[in-house]
Design an enzyme around this catalytic site. Structure first.
Site, PDB file in Angstrom:
ATOM      1  N   CYS A   1       0.893  -1.181   0.000  1.00 57.04           N
ATOM      2  CA  CYS A   1       0.000   0.000   0.000  1.00 57.04           C
ATOM      3  C   CYS A   1       0.916   1.212   0.000  1.00 57.04           C
ATOM      4  O   CYS A   1       1.162   1.816   1.043  1.00 57.04           O
ATOM      5  CB  CYS A   1      -0.918  -0.019   1.218  1.00 57.04           C
ATOM      6  SG  CYS A   1      -1.856  -1.561   1.411  1.00 57.04           S
TER       7      CYS A   1
ATOM      8  N   ALA B   1       1.500   4.458  -1.772  1.00 54.52           N
ATOM      9  CA  ALA B   1       1.437   5.925  -1.819  1.00 54.52           C
ATOM     10  C   ALA B   1       1.362   6.489  -0.404  1.00 54.52           C
ATOM     11  O   ALA B   1       0.771   5.863   0.478  1.00 54.52           O
ATOM     12  CB  ALA B   1       0.231   6.364  -2.650  1.00 54.52           C
TER      13      ALA B   1
ATOM     14  N   LYS C   1       8.057   5.539   2.160  1.00 56.53           N
ATOM     15  CA  LYS C   1       8.596   4.232   2.558  1.00 56.53           C
ATOM     16  C   LYS C   1       9.203   3.519   1.352  1.00 56.53           C
ATOM     17  O   LYS C   1      10.203   2.810   1.481  1.00 56.53           O
ATOM     18  CB  LYS C   1       7.501   3.382   3.213  1.00 56.53           C
ATOM     19  CG  LYS C   1       6.964   3.957   4.521  1.00 56.53           C
ATOM     20  CD  LYS C   1       5.912   3.036   5.120  1.00 56.53           C
ATOM     21  CE  LYS C   1       5.285   3.650   6.365  1.00 56.53           C
ATOM     22  NZ  LYS C   1       4.416   4.808   6.049  1.00 56.53           N
TER      23      LYS C   1
ATOM     24  N   ASP D   1      -1.002   0.685  -5.365  1.00 55.06           N
ATOM     25  CA  ASP D   1      -1.972   1.582  -4.756  1.00 55.06           C
ATOM     26  C   ASP D   1      -3.165   1.656  -5.691  1.00 55.06           C
ATOM     27  O   ASP D   1      -3.015   1.520  -6.911  1.00 55.06           O
ATOM     28  CB  ASP D   1      -1.386   2.981  -4.525  1.00 55.06           C
ATOM     29  CG  ASP D   1      -2.160   3.750  -3.461  1.00 55.06           C
ATOM     30  OD1 ASP D   1      -1.791   3.667  -2.272  1.00 55.06           O
ATOM     31  OD2 ASP D   1      -3.139   4.428  -3.812  1.00 55.06           O
TER      32      ASP D   1
ATOM     33  N   ASP E   1       1.634  -1.529   4.960  1.00 55.84           N
ATOM     34  CA  ASP E   1       1.173  -0.401   5.770  1.00 55.84           C
ATOM     35  C   ASP E   1      -0.240  -0.061   5.288  1.00 55.84           C
ATOM     36  O   ASP E   1      -0.432   0.901   4.552  1.00 55.84           O
ATOM     37  CB  ASP E   1       2.125   0.792   5.593  1.00 55.84           C
ATOM     38  CG  ASP E   1       1.823   1.918   6.567  1.00 55.84           C
ATOM     39  OD1 ASP E   1       1.934   1.692   7.777  1.00 55.84           O
ATOM     40  OD2 ASP E   1       1.467   3.021   6.112  1.00 55.84           O
TER      41      ASP E   1
ATOM     42  N   CYS F   1      -0.502   3.613  11.433  1.00 57.70           N
ATOM     43  CA  CYS F   1      -0.402   4.844  12.226  1.00 57.70           C
ATOM     44  C   CYS F   1      -1.632   4.933  13.124  1.00 57.70           C
ATOM     45  O   CYS F   1      -2.247   5.982  13.259  1.00 57.70           O
ATOM     46  CB  CYS F   1      -0.242   6.074  11.346  1.00 57.70           C
ATOM     47  SG  CYS F   1      -1.518   6.270  10.078  1.00 57.70           S
TER      48      CYS F   1
END
Length: 465
Positions: free
Chosen positions: A234, A236, A240, A258, A305, A357
């Site tokens: 994932c 965009a 990273k 993405d 992520d 996050c």
């Protein structure tokens, strides 16, 4: 002027209900999406204060051709932001009213009996605790330069280099034009909060990447060797991905996915500026990628992520859902479990990093635990980065192998990271238990996380002013 016009256009789109802030920012085609997002977010946060200032100073009555949302953006940056570093004729217009606006701001502070601009905000609009103390982290892009040269460049620009930090408290004490080398990550420089490098030559040329420290952990802990084939599931906006390319030294292959075309276009521009080669971008839902496709037969490392609640971000936008409903969390966790299980099905996969996050256990420890139970003894948690101070919640045996980050404890955004590794054939260790004395691959290169990095060699390519 382009920045202020783009920010005003996003605000107008929000007012019309055209979409959320992230969608409108990415659809704006403005080249520096993070800079635009930050300006829009802060203008929104101060919106009630700005409306009082505009009314008190009668700015819109005096300047009838000035659009209201553009007026908000200009006044925010004039009084609370960077002081109108761009703006053309609108900049001159706003500055003509500066004295009246500053007088109105002073009057408002007296009226509310406060001394700081931040204190003018209502609790719901104020920044989350720790937002103002998170430093500006700068990752040196080793595809184009080296740490020593970037340090020299900043010293020539008048910054004082204080050496390698010995503790988080040293990072907390940074102020003015001083900076440190991070105590955990070997290519990360640390500056005082709110330091702005969007117009700096190093940033515009791709020599540095503005990336929060916690966001640097996934690629650092995945640690693929040069020449590896890696998936960024994932990907965009691409920070990273560029970090993975730097670790790979542009040797090997990165497959980045993405679902959003415009996000991928922005990401492609960013990766090209950073000097990344050997990558393939695909507008595709990662869940639809076939692990048995021969193209991915050599993929040994995977960074995942996925979409999450974003509850760990310290600079939230007013109107965004700070506390997702139980139904929303359940839906997110279900998606995260599916995508993590799918990621572990790549046949040659040896190491995977799962990160969010998010602060919620449902999206973090619970997801990892559920998927490891599904996998039986195929994969296990790695006790990576033992010197990192914040560990996973005690949700299951071995959860302390996971990492957490927070503004209060690590001076970063809120973050969660888990490192999974395929068990060696014939191993019978339970999948939810940590690997004993597990070594991070970085150690074999002399850069054990938490230890002082070995002396860096200067590269031939130097940064010039």
């Amino acid at each position: 002027m382009a920045l202020y016009s783009a920010a005003a256009a996003v605000l107008e789109g929000l007012e019309r209900g055209d979409g959320g802030i992230k969608t409108l920012v990415y659809n704006s085609r403005f080249p520096h999406v993070r800079q635009l997002y930050a300006l829009v977010a802060e203008t929104l946060r101060y919106s009630p204060v700005l409306e009082k200032l505009l009314a008190g100073a009668a700015l819109l009555q005096a300047e009838k051709k000035l659009p209201p949302q553009l007026a908000k953006v200009l006044v925010y940056d004039l009084l609370f932001g960077k002081g109108l570093k761009c703006g053309g004729r609108w900049k001159a217009l706003a500055r003509r009213h500066r004295a009246r606006l500053e007088a109105e701001l002073a009057r408002l502070k007296v009226q509310q009996k406060v001394s700081r601009n931040e204190d003018l905000l209502a609790p719901a609009q104020a920044a989350s605790p720790g937002a103002s103390q998170v430093p500006r982290y700068v990752r040196v892009n080793t595809l184009k330069t080296c740490v020593d040269d970037v340090i020299d460049f900043f010293k020539r620009q008048g910054y004082s280099y204080l050496g390698e930090a010995a503790s988080v408290e040293e990072l907390r004490a940074l102020s003015g034009k001083k900076f440190l080398l991070d105590l955990h990550l070997p290519e990360l420089l640390v500056f005082p909060p709110q330091t702005d490098f969007h117009d700096n030559l190093l940033y515009t040329s791709g020599h540095i990447i503005l990336q929060d420290k916690a966001s640097c952990l996934p690629a650092f802990l995945l640690s693929p060797a040069a020449g590896s084939h890696v998936i960024d599931a994932c990907a965009a906006p691409g920070n990273k991905t560029s970090h993975l390319a730097a670790l790979l030294k542009n040797k090997g292959q990165i497959f980045a996915f993405d679902v959003d075309t415009k996000r991928l276009a922005t990401m492609n521009t960013m990766l090209m500026r950073a000097g990344v080669t050997g990558f393939q971008l695909a507008q595709q839902d990662f869940l639809t990628v076939d692990p048995r496709d021969p193209k991915y037969s050599r993929v040994t490392h995977l960074l995942l992520d996925p979409s999450c609640s974003g509850s760990g971000m310290v600079t939230r936008v007013p109107g965004e859902e700070a506390a997702p409903s139980p139904e929303r969390l359940q839906a997110l966790a279900g998606f995260q479990r599916r995508v993590l299980s799918h990621a572990l099905s790549f046949p040659a996969l040896r190491r995977l990093v799962y990160s969010t996050c998010s602060l919620h256990r449902e999206e973090n420890e619970d997801v990892v635990h559920a998927v490891l139970q599904e996998q039986g003894s195929a994969f296990r948690l790695v006790n990576a980065f033992p010197s990192w101070p914040c560990r996973g919640l005690a949700a299951f045996p071995g959860a302390e192998c996971c990492l957490r980050a927070s503004p209060a404890d690590t001076l970063t955004h809120g973050f969660f990271v888990a490192v999974l590794e395929r068990c060696r054939e014939g191993a019978a260790a339970p999948s939810i238990l940590p690997v004993a004395a597990e070594e991070n691959p970085q150690r074999r290169e002399g850069t054990e996380p938490g230890a002082a990095p070995k002396k860096r060699k200067r590269k031939k390519q130097r940064v010039k002013e």
